[in-house]
Design a protein around this motif. Structure first.
Motif, mmCIF file in Angstrom:
data_model
loop_
_atom_site.group_PDB
_atom_site.id
_atom_site.type_symbol
_atom_site.label_atom_id
_atom_site.label_comp_id
_atom_site.label_asym_id
_atom_site.label_seq_id
_atom_site.Cartn_x
_atom_site.Cartn_y
_atom_site.Cartn_z
ATOM 1 N N GLU A 3 11.031 23.894 -5.668
ATOM 2 C CA GLU A 3 11.041 23.385 -4.503
ATOM 3 C C GLU A 3 11.153 21.783 -4.559
ATOM 4 O OE1 GLU A 3 7.271 24.385 -2.959
ATOM 5 O OE2 GLU A 3 8.122 26.515 -2.686
ATOM 6 N N LEU A 4 11.590 21.184 -5.610
ATOM 7 C CA LEU A 4 11.946 19.754 -5.708
ATOM 8 C C LEU A 4 12.941 19.600 -4.798
ATOM 9 C CD1 LEU A 4 11.464 18.775 -9.440
ATOM 10 C CD2 LEU A 4 10.138 18.177 -7.669
ATOM 11 N N PRO A 5 13.317 18.540 -4.046
ATOM 12 C CA PRO A 5 14.421 18.100 -3.370
ATOM 13 C C PRO A 5 15.769 18.205 -3.999
ATOM 14 C CG PRO A 5 12.781 16.429 -3.000
ATOM 15 C CD PRO A 5 12.392 17.243 -4.114
ATOM 16 N N GLU A 6 15.651 17.734 -5.358
ATOM 17 C CA GLU A 6 16.756 17.956 -6.172
ATOM 18 C C GLU A 6 16.495 18.566 -7.561
ATOM 19 O OE1 GLU A 6 20.812 15.842 -7.646
ATOM 20 O OE2 GLU A 6 19.503 14.716 -6.891
ATOM 21 N N ALA A 7 17.056 19.389 -8.125
ATOM 22 C CA ALA A 7 16.757 19.900 -9.524
ATOM 23 C C ALA A 7 16.532 19.050 -10.403
ATOM 24 C CB ALA A 7 17.939 20.799 -9.924
ATOM 25 N N LEU A 8 15.509 19.207 -11.187
ATOM 26 C CA LEU A 8 14.938 18.272 -12.207
ATOM 27 C C LEU A 8 16.346 17.721 -13.241
ATOM 28 C CD1 LEU A 8 12.478 16.842 -13.220
ATOM 29 C CD2 LEU A 8 12.113 18.550 -14.881
ATOM 30 N N MET A 9 16.947 18.881 -13.484
ATOM 31 C CA MET A 9 18.466 18.399 -14.104
ATOM 32 C C MET A 9 19.474 18.502 -12.855
ATOM 33 S SD MET A 9 18.055 20.769 -17.449
ATOM 34 C CE MET A 9 19.450 19.811 -18.451
ATOM 35 N N THR A 10 19.659 17.557 -12.364
ATOM 36 C CA THR A 10 20.176 17.097 -11.134
ATOM 37 C C THR A 10 21.616 18.126 -10.803
ATOM 38 O OG1 THR A 10 21.737 15.248 -12.008
ATOM 39 C CG2 THR A 10 19.438 14.642 -11.198
ATOM 40 N N PHE A 11 21.960 18.009 -9.545
ATOM 41 C CA PHE A 11 23.001 18.758 -8.866
ATOM 42 C C PHE A 11 24.185 18.207 -9.579
ATOM 43 C CE2 PHE A 11 20.126 19.287 -5.062
ATOM 44 C CZ PHE A 11 19.745 20.385 -5.688
ATOM 45 N N ASP A 12 24.333 17.079 -9.714
ATOM 46 C CA ASP A 12 25.560 16.530 -10.543
ATOM 47 C C ASP A 12 25.711 16.941 -12.064
ATOM 48 O OD1 ASP A 12 27.769 14.383 -10.507
ATOM 49 O OD2 ASP A 12 26.294 13.536 -12.022
ATOM 50 N N PHE A 13 24.410 17.071 -12.671
ATOM 51 C CA PHE A 13 24.455 17.665 -14.061
ATOM 52 C C PHE A 13 24.985 18.963 -14.058
ATOM 53 C CE2 PHE A 13 22.873 19.761 -17.520
ATOM 54 C CZ PHE A 13 22.641 19.079 -18.724
ATOM 55 N N LEU A 28 15.165 24.637 -13.267
ATOM 56 C CA LEU A 28 15.259 23.594 -14.058
ATOM 57 C C LEU A 28 16.707 23.074 -13.707
ATOM 58 C CD1 LEU A 28 13.642 23.861 -17.224
ATOM 59 C CD2 LEU A 28 13.090 22.442 -15.465
ATOM 60 N N LEU A 29 17.670 23.966 -13.553
ATOM 61 C CA LEU A 29 19.267 23.802 -13.514
ATOM 62 C C LEU A 29 19.679 24.792 -12.516
ATOM 63 C CD1 LEU A 29 21.633 22.323 -14.477
ATOM 64 C CD2 LEU A 29 21.600 23.839 -16.480
ATOM 65 N N HIS A 30 20.338 24.087 -11.354
ATOM 66 C CA HIS A 30 20.721 25.429 -10.236
ATOM 67 C C HIS A 30 21.701 24.394 -9.314
ATOM 68 C CE1 HIS A 30 17.657 23.710 -7.120
ATOM 69 N NE2 HIS A 30 16.900 23.800 -8.186
ATOM 70 N N ALA A 31 22.388 24.979 -8.668
ATOM 71 C CA ALA A 31 23.345 24.511 -7.750
ATOM 72 C C ALA A 31 22.462 24.125 -6.619
ATOM 73 C CB ALA A 31 24.588 25.437 -7.495
ATOM 74 N N ARG A 32 23.409 23.246 -5.876
ATOM 75 C CA ARG A 32 22.715 22.728 -4.456
ATOM 76 C C ARG A 32 22.503 23.877 -3.474
ATOM 77 N NH1 ARG A 32 23.339 17.555 -3.500
ATOM 78 N NH2 ARG A 32 25.085 17.507 -4.787
ATOM 79 N N GLU A 33 23.580 24.535 -3.431
ATOM 80 C CA GLU A 33 23.537 25.712 -2.551
ATOM 81 C C GLU A 33 23.742 27.229 -3.587
ATOM 82 O OE1 GLU A 33 25.875 25.691 1.047
ATOM 83 O OE2 GLU A 33 25.579 23.762 1.124
#
Length: 155
Positions: A34-44, A116-121
């Motif tokens: 539920e974090l606004p951005e994945a801990l391992m970021t969308f860019d990652f 931990l690691l997922h796409a924006r959508e």
């Protein structure tokens, strides 16, 4: 329990309020998801999972995969790096008891990878990339002692 944690109630005792380890695990996964951005970021995610420009799809050598991920990991925000370092160490400790708990790093990557690691959508295409994301989490957990050995502030 989640409601109390969300309200920052000081006296939440997870040992007393959660009847088993699965509840605590579910709370952690839910928090991460539920974090606004994945801990391992969308860019990652975009660089490491979605395209094979930096890390080829057919890579099988764990050392090579780790080598390719290190520059990407160093680009993560410092708080993310610190949290991931701690979490990987924790998952590694859990995996060291896999004879008892059956939670190998492979199993832990399946459980925690999507949080931990997922796409924006989420799409069908991103779902098909889950094994690749899980492999990254497994590799990082297996090699947690080599990941983030030094976390340096960027200018």
């Amino acid at each position: 329990v989640k409601e109390k944690l969300n309200k920052c109630v000081d006296d939440v005792d997870l040992v007393k309020e959660c009847d088993d380890v699965h509840t605590v695990s579910a709370l952690l996964k839910m928090y991460l998801r539920e974090l606004p951005e994945a801990l391992m970021t969308f860019d990652f995610y975009d660089k490491a999972v979605a395209s094979n420009a930096i890390i080829p799809d057919d890579i099988e050598d764990e050392g090579k995969l780790l080598e390719m991920m290190m520059p990407l990991l160093s680009q993560l925000p410092i708080p993310n790096q610190c949290t991931i370092k701690y979490l990987l160490s924790f998952l590694d400790q859990v995996a060291k008891h896999s004879e008892t708990n059956l939670m190998t790093t492979y199993n832990l990557s399946i459980v925690f990878g999507p949080s931990l690691l997922h796409a924006r959508e989420e799409t069908i295409e991103t779902s098909l990339r889950s094994p690749r994301a899980n492999l990254i989490i497994q590799t990082l957990t297996d090699n947690n002692d080599k990941v983030f050995t030094t976390i340096k502030k960027r200018d």
